[in-house]
Design a protein around this motif. Structure first.
Motif, PDB file in Angstrom:
ATOM      1  N   LEU A  13       0.646  -1.160   0.134  1.00 49.43           N
ATOM      2  CA  LEU A  13      -0.001  -0.046  -0.124  1.00 49.43           C
ATOM      3  C   LEU A  13       0.968   1.299  -0.064  1.00 49.43           C
ATOM      4  N   GLY A  14       1.972   1.257   0.793  1.00 52.78           N
ATOM      5  CA  GLY A  14       2.933   2.365   0.854  1.00 52.78           C
ATOM      6  C   GLY A  14       3.613   2.694  -0.458  1.00 52.78           C
ATOM      7  N   GLU A  15       3.771   1.637  -1.464  1.00 57.21           N
ATOM      8  CA  GLU A  15       4.661   1.883  -2.428  1.00 57.21           C
ATOM      9  C   GLU A  15       3.398   2.244  -3.445  1.00 57.21           C
ATOM     10  N   ARG A  16       2.171   1.879  -3.545  1.00 52.36           N
ATOM     11  CA  ARG A  16       1.297   2.263  -4.314  1.00 52.36           C
ATOM     12  C   ARG A  16       0.813   3.628  -4.090  1.00 52.36           C
ATOM     13  N   ALA A  17       0.769   4.082  -2.795  1.00 49.55           N
ATOM     14  CA  ALA A  17       0.351   5.473  -2.707  1.00 49.55           C
ATOM     15  C   ALA A  17       1.527   6.547  -2.858  1.00 49.55           C
ATOM     16  N   LYS A  18       2.794   6.022  -2.529  1.00 53.77           N
ATOM     17  CA  LYS A  18       3.936   7.170  -2.433  1.00 53.77           C
ATOM     18  C   LYS A  18       5.062   7.030  -3.377  1.00 53.77           C
ATOM     19  N   GLY A  19       5.059   5.695  -3.835  1.00 53.58           N
ATOM     20  CA  GLY A  19       6.191   5.050  -4.544  1.00 53.58           C
ATOM     21  C   GLY A  19       7.135   4.439  -3.635  1.00 53.58           C
ATOM     22  N   ARG A  20       8.076   3.607  -4.649  1.00 54.61           N
ATOM     23  CA  ARG A  20       9.128   2.878  -3.806  1.00 54.61           C
ATOM     24  C   ARG A  20      10.179   3.806  -2.881  1.00 54.61           C
ATOM     25  N   THR A  21      10.621   4.898  -3.733  1.00 50.45           N
ATOM     26  CA  THR A  21      11.414   5.688  -3.000  1.00 50.45           C
ATOM     27  C   THR A  21      11.243   6.383  -1.989  1.00 50.45           C
ATOM     28  N   TRP A  22       9.815   6.813  -1.771  1.00 51.14           N
ATOM     29  CA  TRP A  22       9.496   7.297  -0.525  1.00 51.14           C
ATOM     30  C   TRP A  22       9.383   5.993   0.333  1.00 51.14           C
ATOM     31  N   TYR A  23       8.819   5.120   0.168  1.00 44.21           N
ATOM     32  CA  TYR A  23       8.549   4.105   1.287  1.00 44.21           C
ATOM     33  C   TYR A  23      10.260   3.602   1.735  1.00 44.21           C
ATOM     34  N   GLU A  24      11.171   3.429   0.890  1.00 47.63           N
ATOM     35  CA  GLU A  24      12.239   2.848   1.480  1.00 47.63           C
ATOM     36  C   GLU A  24      13.400   3.919   1.887  1.00 47.63           C
ATOM     37  N   ASN A  25      13.285   5.334   1.441  1.00 46.35           N
ATOM     38  CA  ASN A  25      14.015   6.201   2.048  1.00 46.35           C
ATOM     39  C   ASN A  25      13.402   7.306   3.115  1.00 46.35           C
ATOM     40  N   ARG A  26      12.106   7.267   3.130  1.00 53.77           N
ATOM     41  CA  ARG A  26      11.420   7.943   4.352  1.00 53.77           C
ATOM     42  C   ARG A  26      10.613   7.091   5.256  1.00 53.77           C
ATOM     43  N   PHE A  27       9.864   6.145   4.711  1.00 52.52           N
ATOM     44  CA  PHE A  27       9.153   5.399   5.897  1.00 52.52           C
ATOM     45  C   PHE A  27       9.765   4.443   6.578  1.00 52.52           C
ATOM     46  N   LEU A  28      10.639   3.681   5.898  1.00 56.15           N
ATOM     47  CA  LEU A  28      11.461   2.739   6.564  1.00 56.15           C
ATOM     48  C   LEU A  28      12.360   3.152   7.606  1.00 56.15           C
ATOM     49  N   PRO A  29      13.198   4.362   7.343  1.00 61.49           N
ATOM     50  CA  PRO A  29      14.004   4.811   8.436  1.00 61.49           C
ATOM     51  C   PRO A  29      13.064   5.115   9.543  1.00 61.49           C
ATOM     52  N   ARG A  30      11.924   5.627   9.474  1.00 62.98           N
ATOM     53  CA  ARG A  30      11.255   6.049  10.710  1.00 62.98           C
ATOM     54  C   ARG A  30      10.599   4.915  11.740  1.00 62.98           C
ATOM     55  N   ILE A  31      10.240   3.735  10.916  1.00 61.92           N
ATOM     56  CA  ILE A  31       9.921   2.657  11.783  1.00 61.92           C
ATOM     57  C   ILE A  31      10.996   1.788  12.131  1.00 61.92           C
ATOM     58  N   GLY A  32      12.297   1.918  11.550  1.00 63.23           N
ATOM     59  CA  GLY A  32      13.398   0.946  11.888  1.00 63.23           C
ATOM     60  C   GLY A  32      13.595   0.887  13.308  1.00 63.23           C
ATOM     61  N   PRO A  33      13.673   1.870  14.027  1.00 64.12           N
ATOM     62  CA  PRO A  33      14.203   1.730  15.398  1.00 64.12           C
ATOM     63  C   PRO A  33      13.204   1.334  16.354  1.00 64.12           C
ATOM     64  N   VAL A  34      11.753   1.315  15.883  1.00 63.01           N
ATOM     65  CA  VAL A  34      10.617   0.507  16.738  1.00 63.01           C
ATOM     66  C   VAL A  34      11.174  -0.954  16.994  1.00 63.01           C
ATOM     67  N   ALA A  35      11.893  -1.570  16.326  1.00 59.78           N
ATOM     68  CA  ALA A  35      12.200  -3.125  16.355  1.00 59.78           C
ATOM     69  C   ALA A  35      12.968  -3.170  17.533  1.00 59.78           C
ATOM     70  N   LEU A  36      14.020  -2.204  17.672  1.00 63.67           N
ATOM     71  CA  LEU A  36      14.778  -2.081  18.766  1.00 63.67           C
ATOM     72  C   LEU A  36      14.118  -1.952  19.921  1.00 63.67           C
ATOM     73  N   TYR A  37      13.239  -0.642  19.941  1.00 67.14           N
ATOM     74  CA  TYR A  37      12.679  -0.340  21.372  1.00 67.14           C
ATOM     75  C   TYR A  37      11.724  -1.451  21.681  1.00 67.14           C
ATOM     76  N   GLY A  38      11.165  -2.327  20.720  1.00 66.64           N
ATOM     77  CA  GLY A  38      10.289  -3.443  21.332  1.00 66.64           C
ATOM     78  C   GLY A  38      11.084  -4.539  21.818  1.00 66.64           C
ATOM     79  N   LEU A  39      12.288  -4.694  21.278  1.00 68.98           N
ATOM     80  CA  LEU A  39      13.298  -5.836  21.978  1.00 68.98           C
ATOM     81  C   LEU A  39      13.677  -5.117  23.097  1.00 68.98           C
TER      82      LEU A  39
END
Length: 359
Positions: A216-242
């Motif tokens: 859905l993210g790539e469909r709405a905003k494109g792959r560049t936005w998804y990988e360069n903007r969205f993923l860096p924002r949610i990446g640290p959440v995995a560490l916080y959960g751990l």
């Protein structure tokens, strides 16, 4: 093999290529352990508060922490590139054999050899062996100059395969195989359905969420936005959960841990042996099969790493947050991170040797 490979003199500093959070992950884990021990000693009634609201057998706060560990990793997977490795039958077959035959079998053997008198920790390590890596392996593979797309595809395949096979393999290695071998399993009371249900909840839900996020993210905003903007924002959440999960585990297990510190060291020994054997064996197998350095590196790291997030989630869901099985899962990332960083350096050294042989 004619691929040109840089010499070791051109190799980047591995630690400086890691993000600040990833670079000091062992330190954060140690700090979370210490915080949990302190919290458990100063907050009475903590376990009762955590158990007030449950999802199945897991308290709601812990369940949320476990799901947060898994989601960002699965949101990074490139699900549209499965065919790039499925066409390479050598790599695919070797990866499946290493991940789903050799890896679980090796951990089973090491756990029984090194922890014959500690059944809870032994069971926890066997669960770790069943949880194939879908998390930081992409980081280690990238630092070691492995095949990035192959790593992403193998991670995606492992993710799907775990949903299907985790419960079956759990039943085989925790119940059926020990019975065949005449090993004492009287202290193990586990249902394959409980393992499958925990894996389905704590892997299936974030897997579906990760897939939908990318689609859905790539469909709405494109792959560049998804990988360069969205993923860096949610990446640290995995560490916080751990880290949140580790704090809670050590808060509830503080008395056991402080009373038996050597148990943690004993859990670490089979893990160290496992990483060394799986990584070196996978590299040798890839070399013997004629794989180029990038694919052989990807094969080695995807086989040697484990999904400790899933192992912790299953251990908590089946055995409880204060169980020895859960503690064995928590010790895992503390050992894995520095060991695999070291193996990245060994890989880069091998890269130069690979180039010399290829000329």
């Amino acid at each position: 093999m004619s691929q040109t490979v840089e010499t070791t003199a051109d190799q980047p500093d591995v630690l400086h290529r890691l993000s600040f959070l990833d670079r000091f992950l062992p330190l954060w884990i140690l700090a979370a352990m210490a915080a949990g021990l302190v919290l458990g000693s100063v907050v009475p009634g903590l376990q009762g508060a955590l158990d007030a609201v449950k999802i199945g057998q897991v308290s709601l706060p812990i369940a949320l922490g476990l799901l947060l560990m898994m989601y960002p990793v699965l949101a990074k997977v490139r699900y549209d590139r499965l065919d790039t490795v499925t066409r390479d039958r050598r790599t695919l077959l070797l990866s499946l054999v290493l991940n789903w035959v050799a890896g679980p079998a090796l951990m089973f053997v090491l756990a029984w050899l090194m922890l014959p008198d500690l059944p809870e920790y032994r069971t926890g390590l066997i669960i770790v062996g069943l949880a194939r890596c879908i998390a930081m392996v992409i980081i280690w593979n990238d630092l070691a100059c492995g095949d990035r797309e192959a790593a992403a595809v193998l991670v995606a395949l492992n993710s799907v395969f775990q949903v299907i096979m985790f419960g079956v393999l759990g039943w085989f290695y925790l119940d059926l195989l020990p019975g065949w071998l005449g090993l004492d399993t009287t202290s193990i009371d586990v249902s394959p359905w409980e393992i499958a249900a925990s894996a389905l909840i704590f892997l299936g839900i974030p897997l579906a969420a990760g897939y939908l996020s990318r689609r859905l993210g790539e469909r709405a905003k494109g792959r560049t936005w998804y990988e360069n903007r969205f993923l860096p924002r949610i990446g640290p959440v995995a560490l916080y959960g751990l880290l949140f999960t580790i704090v809670v585990l050590f808060a509830l297990q503080g008395e056991t841990i402080t009373a038996r510190p050597l148990d943690v060291a004993r859990i670490a020994l089979p893990l160290l042996a496992y990483f060394a054997i799986m990584w070196a064996g996978s590299y040798a197998l890839g070399r013997a099969a004629g794989l180029a350095y990038p694919r052989a590196t990807t094969l080695a790291f995807t086989a040697a790493g484990n999904n400790f997030e899933l192992a912790i989630a299953v251990a908590i869901g089946v055995f409880g947050v204060t169980s020895g099985q859960a503690l064995a899962g928590v010790v895992g990332p503390l050992i894995e991170v520095p060991v695999l960083v070291g193996l990245v350096y060994v890989s880069l050294w091998l890269r130069g040797k690979w180039a010399v042989r290829a000329r």
